[in-house]
Design a protein around this motif. Structure first.
Motif, short mmCIF file in Angstrom:
data_model
loop_
_atom_site.label_atom_id
_atom_site.label_comp_id
_atom_site.label_asym_id
_atom_site.label_seq_id
_atom_site.Cartn_x
_atom_site.Cartn_y
_atom_site.Cartn_z
N PRO A 55 0.34 1.40 -2.06
CA PRO A 55 0.54 2.52 -1.14
C PRO A 55 1.35 3.64 -1.79
N ILE A 57 4.09 5.74 -1.53
CA ILE A 57 5.29 5.83 -0.71
C ILE A 57 6.25 6.90 -1.22
N PHE A 62 2.53 11.46 -1.16
CA PHE A 62 1.99 11.62 0.18
C PHE A 62 2.17 13.02 0.74
N GLU A 105 9.35 10.81 7.06
CA GLU A 105 8.09 10.12 6.79
C GLU A 105 8.29 9.04 5.73
N TYR A 108 9.89 6.09 7.35
CA TYR A 108 8.89 5.36 8.13
C TYR A 108 8.02 4.49 7.22
N ARG A 109 7.54 5.06 6.11
CA ARG A 109 6.69 4.31 5.19
C ARG A 109 7.42 3.12 4.59
N CYS A 113 6.50 -0.90 4.93
CA CYS A 113 6.44 -1.82 3.77
C CYS A 113 7.33 -3.04 3.99
#
Length: 121
Positions: A55, A57, A62, A105, A108-109, A113
């Protein structure tokens, strides 16, 4: 591009993370990264492995790259100087309020995880 913009600003302790994109593994790029970061790289074939399709992160992945691309290429690029100026202008247009939302954000990510114990999300 790295030599002009990023590498001179890196301090000795910075670790460079690659995401596995094919252009990152060209001979010239690999030589540059090995010279600049030596044993401080995360990525395919690096000392610290980074699994494919992990991902995104980091705020650069992002948020920033998409934001820059959207604004820089909204109009035709005339030459390299025009491209450099556009990149600089877009980076300078990022406000503290935007950075606060990006930080939220990221938080949050990271929570996602942690909640999934690092599983695919």
């Amino acid at each position: 591009m790295m030599q002009l913009y990023a590498a001179p600003q890196f301090t000795e302790g910075v670790i460079f993370q690659q995401d596995g994109a094919p252009p990152e593994y060209g001979n010239i790029v690999c030589e540059f990264l090995e010279t600049t970061f030596s044993q401080r790289r995360i990525g395919r074939g690096a000392v610290m492995a980074w699994p494919p399709r992990s991902p995104y992160i980091t705020p650069l992945d992002f948020y920033l790259w998409g934001y820059v691309k959207q604004h820089v290429y909204s109009e035709r690029i005339n030459d390299i100087n025009n491209l450099k100026q556009r990149i600089t202008d877009v980076i300078n247009s990022v406000t503290p309020d935007v950075l606060t939302r990006v930080w939220e954000e990221l938080d949050y990510r990271l929570d996602v995880c942690r909640a999934t114990n690092g599983a695919h999300i």
